[in-house]
Design a protein around this motif. Structure first.
Motif, PDB file in Angstrom:
ATOM      1  N   SER A  55     -24.533   9.501   2.579  1.00  0.00           N
ATOM      2  CA  SER A  55     -25.077  10.631   1.812  1.00  0.00           C
ATOM      3  C   SER A  55     -26.390  10.284   1.130  1.00  0.00           C
ATOM      4  O   SER A  55     -27.227  11.154   0.903  1.00  0.00           O
ATOM      5  CB  SER A  55     -24.046  11.103   0.783  1.00  0.00           C
ATOM      6  OG  SER A  55     -23.689  10.015  -0.044  1.00  0.00           O
ATOM      7  N   SER A  56     -26.556   9.034   0.825  1.00  0.00           N
ATOM      8  CA  SER A  56     -27.764   8.659   0.090  1.00  0.00           C
ATOM      9  C   SER A  56     -28.914   8.259   1.012  1.00  0.00           C
ATOM     10  O   SER A  56     -29.996   7.916   0.555  1.00  0.00           O
ATOM     11  CB  SER A  56     -27.448   7.484  -0.846  1.00  0.00           C
ATOM     12  OG  SER A  56     -26.941   6.410  -0.061  1.00  0.00           O
ATOM     13  N   ILE A  57     -28.693   8.312   2.325  1.00  0.00           N
ATOM     14  CA  ILE A  57     -29.728   7.841   3.260  1.00  0.00           C
ATOM     15  C   ILE A  57     -30.525   9.026   3.791  1.00  0.00           C
ATOM     16  O   ILE A  57     -29.966  10.059   4.162  1.00  0.00           O
ATOM     17  CB  ILE A  57     -29.089   7.053   4.411  1.00  0.00           C
ATOM     18  CG1 ILE A  57     -28.322   5.858   3.833  1.00  0.00           C
ATOM     19  CG2 ILE A  57     -30.126   6.575   5.413  1.00  0.00           C
ATOM     20  CD1 ILE A  57     -27.596   5.037   4.857  1.00  0.00           C
ATOM     21  N   HIS A  58     -31.811   8.843   3.823  1.00  0.00           N
ATOM     22  CA  HIS A  58     -32.693   9.919   4.296  1.00  0.00           C
ATOM     23  C   HIS A  58     -32.534  10.107   5.806  1.00  0.00           C
ATOM     24  O   HIS A  58     -32.264   9.152   6.531  1.00  0.00           O
ATOM     25  CB  HIS A  58     -34.149   9.548   3.967  1.00  0.00           C
ATOM     26  CG  HIS A  58     -35.095  10.694   4.138  1.00  0.00           C
ATOM     27  ND1 HIS A  58     -35.893  10.830   5.235  1.00  0.00           N
ATOM     28  CD2 HIS A  58     -35.351  11.764   3.328  1.00  0.00           C
ATOM     29  CE1 HIS A  58     -36.615  11.923   5.120  1.00  0.00           C
ATOM     30  NE2 HIS A  58     -36.312  12.507   3.956  1.00  0.00           N
ATOM     31  N   PHE A  59     -32.741  11.341   6.271  1.00  0.00           N
ATOM     32  CA  PHE A  59     -32.478  11.632   7.694  1.00  0.00           C
ATOM     33  C   PHE A  59     -33.386  10.835   8.632  1.00  0.00           C
ATOM     34  O   PHE A  59     -33.003  10.479   9.739  1.00  0.00           O
ATOM     35  CB  PHE A  59     -32.596  13.140   7.961  1.00  0.00           C
ATOM     36  CG  PHE A  59     -33.989  13.617   8.239  1.00  0.00           C
ATOM     37  CD1 PHE A  59     -34.487  13.652   9.540  1.00  0.00           C
ATOM     38  CD2 PHE A  59     -34.816  14.037   7.205  1.00  0.00           C
ATOM     39  CE1 PHE A  59     -35.766  14.089   9.794  1.00  0.00           C
ATOM     40  CE2 PHE A  59     -36.092  14.470   7.455  1.00  0.00           C
ATOM     41  CZ  PHE A  59     -36.576  14.487   8.754  1.00  0.00           C
ATOM     42  N   SER A  60     -34.592  10.517   8.144  1.00  0.00           N
ATOM     43  CA  SER A  60     -35.513   9.767   9.013  1.00  0.00           C
ATOM     44  C   SER A  60     -34.981   8.363   9.275  1.00  0.00           C
ATOM     45  O   SER A  60     -35.142   7.802  10.367  1.00  0.00           O
ATOM     46  CB  SER A  60     -36.912   9.715   8.397  1.00  0.00           C
ATOM     47  OG  SER A  60     -36.857   9.094   7.139  1.00  0.00           O
ATOM     48  N   GLN A  61     -34.310   7.848   8.255  1.00  0.00           N
ATOM     49  CA  GLN A  61     -33.700   6.537   8.411  1.00  0.00           C
ATOM     50  C   GLN A  61     -32.550   6.602   9.420  1.00  0.00           C
ATOM     51  O   GLN A  61     -32.404   5.742  10.295  1.00  0.00           O
ATOM     52  CB  GLN A  61     -33.163   6.096   7.030  1.00  0.00           C
ATOM     53  CG  GLN A  61     -32.925   4.617   6.904  1.00  0.00           C
ATOM     54  CD  GLN A  61     -34.239   3.856   6.760  1.00  0.00           C
ATOM     55  OE1 GLN A  61     -35.279   4.445   6.438  1.00  0.00           O
ATOM     56  NE2 GLN A  61     -34.189   2.561   7.019  1.00  0.00           N
ATOM     57  N   LEU A  62     -31.770   7.660   9.253  1.00  0.00           N
ATOM     58  CA  LEU A  62     -30.643   7.861  10.179  1.00  0.00           C
ATOM     59  C   LEU A  62     -31.146   8.076  11.611  1.00  0.00           C
ATOM     60  O   LEU A  62     -30.586   7.554  12.572  1.00  0.00           O
ATOM     61  CB  LEU A  62     -29.830   9.083   9.740  1.00  0.00           C
ATOM     62  CG  LEU A  62     -28.827   8.867   8.606  1.00  0.00           C
ATOM     63  CD1 LEU A  62     -28.276  10.203   8.161  1.00  0.00           C
ATOM     64  CD2 LEU A  62     -27.696   7.941   9.040  1.00  0.00           C
ATOM     65  N   LEU A  63     -32.207   8.836  11.706  1.00  0.00           N
ATOM     66  CA  LEU A  63     -32.797   9.131  13.023  1.00  0.00           C
ATOM     67  C   LEU A  63     -33.234   7.849  13.722  1.00  0.00           C
ATOM     68  O   LEU A  63     -32.989   7.642  14.918  1.00  0.00           O
ATOM     69  CB  LEU A  63     -33.993  10.061  12.826  1.00  0.00           C
ATOM     70  CG  LEU A  63     -34.469  10.888  14.005  1.00  0.00           C
ATOM     71  CD1 LEU A  63     -33.372  11.769  14.548  1.00  0.00           C
ATOM     72  CD2 LEU A  63     -35.643  11.756  13.569  1.00  0.00           C
ATOM     73  N   GLU A  64     -33.840   6.999  12.937  1.00  0.00           N
ATOM     74  CA  GLU A  64     -34.296   5.709  13.467  1.00  0.00           C
ATOM     75  C   GLU A  64     -33.113   4.897  13.990  1.00  0.00           C
ATOM     76  O   GLU A  64     -33.180   4.276  15.063  1.00  0.00           O
ATOM     77  CB  GLU A  64     -35.018   4.954  12.351  1.00  0.00           C
ATOM     78  CG  GLU A  64     -36.038   3.948  12.849  1.00  0.00           C
ATOM     79  CD  GLU A  64     -36.801   3.339  11.682  1.00  0.00           C
ATOM     80  OE1 GLU A  64     -36.599   2.147  11.433  1.00  0.00           O
ATOM     81  OE2 GLU A  64     -37.572   4.072  11.030  1.00  0.00           O
ATOM     82  N   MET A  65     -32.016   4.928  13.210  1.00  0.00           N
ATOM     83  CA  MET A  65     -30.815   4.180  13.612  1.00  0.00           C
ATOM     84  C   MET A  65     -30.214   4.761  14.895  1.00  0.00           C
ATOM     85  O   MET A  65     -29.793   4.020  15.791  1.00  0.00           O
ATOM     86  CB  MET A  65     -29.763   4.215  12.495  1.00  0.00           C
ATOM     87  CG  MET A  65     -30.097   3.388  11.284  1.00  0.00           C
ATOM     88  SD  MET A  65     -28.790   3.573  10.068  1.00  0.00           S
ATOM     89  CE  MET A  65     -29.612   2.998   8.605  1.00  0.00           C
ATOM     90  N   ILE A  66     -30.163   6.087  14.952  1.00  0.00           N
ATOM     91  CA  ILE A  66     -29.573   6.738  16.140  1.00  0.00           C
ATOM     92  C   ILE A  66     -30.416   6.437  17.380  1.00  0.00           C
ATOM     93  O   ILE A  66     -29.890   6.162  18.464  1.00  0.00           O
ATOM     94  CB  ILE A  66     -29.446   8.269  15.898  1.00  0.00           C
ATOM     95  CG1 ILE A  66     -28.357   8.550  14.868  1.00  0.00           C
ATOM     96  CG2 ILE A  66     -29.127   9.009  17.198  1.00  0.00           C
ATOM     97  CD1 ILE A  66     -28.311   9.979  14.368  1.00  0.00           C
TER      98      ILE A  66
END
Lengths: 185, 532
Positions: free
Chosen positions: A109-120
């Motif tokens: 919940s605390s992670i920005h979507f761009s960070q998540l996108l990078e991980m995905i």
């Protein structure tokens, strides 16, 4: 700003202004969808371009049975899958029997979507698609298996693998945060 | 507890992306616009192609209809020419008749002062239709005449010009029959106005029979030799009694060439009759003979080789598609061929053709497995037989491993040498031709290449004789096709060649576990060189 119906009518008549307005309205959201299914921005833009052409060519078939955004998102996903399939993105997808999953689910919940996108985007190719389809688009493993021509078990195991890899990355990120705070984000 | 955590993770993930936005580059809309314009252009091209296809089909259809019409019209004209009876109008022109030495002696004893002996020697060649010689002799004089003969019905008028020399004769014969009233309009006899010169006029015969109208025009140019001793000759219209009593029958006899095709030979009894009438009967008989001969010549021309084609060689290209997919889930195969052929006529209408073609069959489908031999580092597409053998552990190379993948597209190209032998019937054999063929093609398999639509999987080929090949080395196809052709000059013929091809058995090996006998429709273009 025209409403959705007027936009669709204009697009069906081939009015370039209506098409541009529809594109402007949805392109940013759809770019995120394409990025989730691709490895780079350039690849995502290729998918987005192809998908929007399909949208404009098939808009006359839109029945207003769902939201236009949902319909366009589905076209984006299908186009991304076809593009990946052409490159045998999912090769060779075999069942993985032993996957080490963390004991507890990590919070994102605390992670920005761009960070998540990078991980995905950093996930292995087969895992990336199945993770997106199951966790974000909400397809069942059975639907995924039918769409990709794989077994349901393969879909499940690939998703589990994706989740495991993602959680490992999240864990690393958490350690990083703990050490250096949230300045990076 | 764990499920709740999992659901929470997925919900958080969705929420994170719900309102997420990333701007694409500015040039993207320009690219989309270009693609849309291209697609619109493509739509136009598709329409144009459709219209072109329709136009081509219409032209082909029109050519077929026109050809058939020309053929049937010519047949009908032939029938009309023959059918003098039955109320059909006929006009015929017989350009030349030449009298020659032939039996036929006519003596008119009704003339008291003069006895006329006429020797009509009628001999006509079928191709020239020439009346070669006509000799008239009287008891007193022998005269060589230029004569013009015009004939009438029951009554006849004849003037024999006598210029004491051998000359050409022209016989104009025009008759029309108009009613059953036996109304016969006759020209009066012409007397010889000048000694040694007789002139004849065309005569008209009108006769009506039950409203039917038969008109015919005969023009006879003849070289006649008339030998007469008398200077002044007059033929009285002293027709034979039975002819006078029933002029209708008389004219029917004269105008029906079928009933009276035999050569008329006068005997002593006939000498009692009117010499002109008898001569007319003879001419009529001869005329019918000529007509028959002409008709036979036409028939021969029709059935003979009017196009002068006996042996030919042909260069052919063809493209076609199957009506059904050769493999389950595959799209219909596209088939292309290029070949050389030879053909010959065995009779006027029957044709035998053979040749050799290079034939390639393209199909596309999906595969869901690959072959790997080196620990998943390289992959190769597998043929159906190869895959089947590996699954059954019958493969020659057990070091290879079959790995399942997501479905991917793969294209297959099978190559054959095809040897067709066909018999054909020439329905139309003129400048425009229509040939109907049927036969057998022996297809010899050469190679099959499977090319995946992926850079990461290598293509594979199976040659004839290899265990991994999906195809039988030999298979047979039944052929049925038509050739709609047009002759260009003396030596060339261009043909449109639509046809069907049906395999007698599956082209695939039993190990491939594919049974497919699709009907193939193709359209070819043949360019034929004719040996003369």
């Amino acid at each position: 700003m025209l409403n959705e119906k007027e936009l669709i009518e204009g697009c069906c008549k081939g009015k370039r202004a209506s098409q541009k307005a529809l594109y402007d309205h949805f392109c940013k959201k759809m770019m995120v969808v394409c990025l989730r299914y691709s490895k780079s921005t350039a690849e995502a833009e290729d998918i987005l371009q192809e998908a929007f052409v399909k949208v404009f060519n098939n808009l006359k078939d839109f029945r207003f049975e769902s939201k236009l955004e949902t319909w366009i998102t589905r076209i984006m996903v299908n186009t991304a899958l076809n593009a990946r399939r052409r490159k045998l993105y999912l090769y060779p997808m075999v069942d993985i029997e032993n996957i080490d999953l963390p004991d507890t689910e990590l919070s994102i919940s605390s992670i920005h979507f761009s960070q998540l996108l990078e991980m995905i985007q950093s996930l292995p190719q087969g895992c990336q698609i199945i993770f997106n389809m199951f966790a974000i688009e909400g397809f069942s493993h059975k639907e995924i298996a039918e769409m990709l021509g794989i077994s349901e078990g393969t879909s499940k195991s690939q998703f589990a693998r994706a989740k495991s890899l993602l959680q490992t990355k999240l864990l690393k990120e958490s350690s990083f945060y703990e050490r250096y705070g949230e300045a990076r984000i | 507890m764990k499920d709740m955590e999992r659901q929470e993770f997925e919900r958080d993930l969705r929420d994170a992306f719900r309102d997420a936005e990333v701007s694409p580059s500015d040039r993207l809309w320009t690219n989309i616009e270009l693609d849309l314009e291209k697609a619109e252009g493509g739509e136009m091209k598709k329409r144009l192609f459709y219209y072109k296809l329709m136009a081509a089909a219409s032209i082909t259809f029109a050519i077929c209809v026109a050809g058939a019409a020309v053929y049937f019209y010519s047949q009908q004209t032939k029938v009309n020419a023959l059918a003098l009876t039955g109320g059909q109008a006929v006009e015929q022109v017989i350009p030349k008749i030449t009298n020659s030495d032939a039996p036929g002696t006519l003596t008119n004893e009704s003339l008291k002062s003069k006895s006329v002996t006429e020797e009509l020697n009628i001999m006509a060649h079928t191709d020239e239709e020439r009346l070669t010689k006509s000799t008239l002799s009287t008891e007193n004089d022998a005269i060589q005449n230029n004569s013009r003969l015009a004939t009438a019905g029951a009554h006849s008028n004849t003037q024999l010009p006598d210029d004491n020399s051998r000359s050409n004769k022209r016989l104009n014969h025009k008759s029309s029959i108009t009613s059953d009233q036996s109304n016969i309009a006759l020209n009066e006899s012409y007397r010889t106005e000048h000694a040694g010169q007789l002139t004849s006029q065309p005569e008209a015969i009108k006769f009506t029979s039950d409203g039917d109208r038969v008109s015919r025009t005969n023009e006879v140019n003849s070289n006649a030799s008339v030998t007469e001793k008398a200077d002044d000759i007059r033929y009285a219209n002293n027709t034979a009694a039975q002819e006078r009593s029933d002029p209708r029958e008389f004219f029917n006899k004269k105008l029906n060439p079928f009933a009276y095709t035999e050569r008329v030979t006068l005997n002593r009894h006939e000498e009692q009759q009117d010499p002109v009438a008898i001569m007319m009967a003879k001419l009529q008989a001869r005329e019918s003979e000529l007509m028959n001969a002409e008709d036979n010549t036409k028939k021969k021309k029709d059935t003979k080789d009017v196009t002068g084609e006996k042996v030919w060689t042909a260069l052919a290209v063809a493209a076609g598609a199957n009506t059904s997919a050769s493999r389950p889930g595959n799209t219909p195969d596209n088939i292309y061929s290029l070949g050389l052929g030879v053909g010959t006529k065995v009779t006027n209408r029957w044709v035998v053709q053979g040749g050799i073609n290079y034939l390639t069959q393209l199909s596309s489908g999906q595969a869901s497995e690959v072959l790997t031999a080196d620990a998943l580092s390289t992959f190769r597409v597998a043929s159906t037989t190869e895959s089947s053998n590996l699954k059954d552990n019958k493969g020659s190379n057990q070091s290879q491993q079959l790995v399942g993948t997501a479905k991917y597209d793969a294209n297959s190209q099978a190559q054959f040498i095809s040897v067709p032998v066909q018999a054909g019937y020439l329905a139309v054999n003129r400048k425009f031709g229509l040939l109907v063929n049927a036969g057998i093609a022996t297809n010899l398999f050469i190679r099959n290449t499977i090319t995946p639509e992926s850079d990461m999987i290598k293509k594979s080929s199976q040659n004839v004789g290899e265990k991994e090949s999906d195809y039988n080395p030999v298979n047979f196809n039944g052929l049925f096709n038509t050739e709609i052709s047009y002759k260009l000059g003396k030596r060339y013929r261009l043909a449109l060649n639509p046809g069907l091809r049906y395999p007698f058995g599956s082209a695939y090996k039993s190990a491939a576990k594919i049974t497919s006998t699709p009907l193939t429709m193709d359209v070819g273009l043949k360019f034929r060189y004719i040996f003369q």
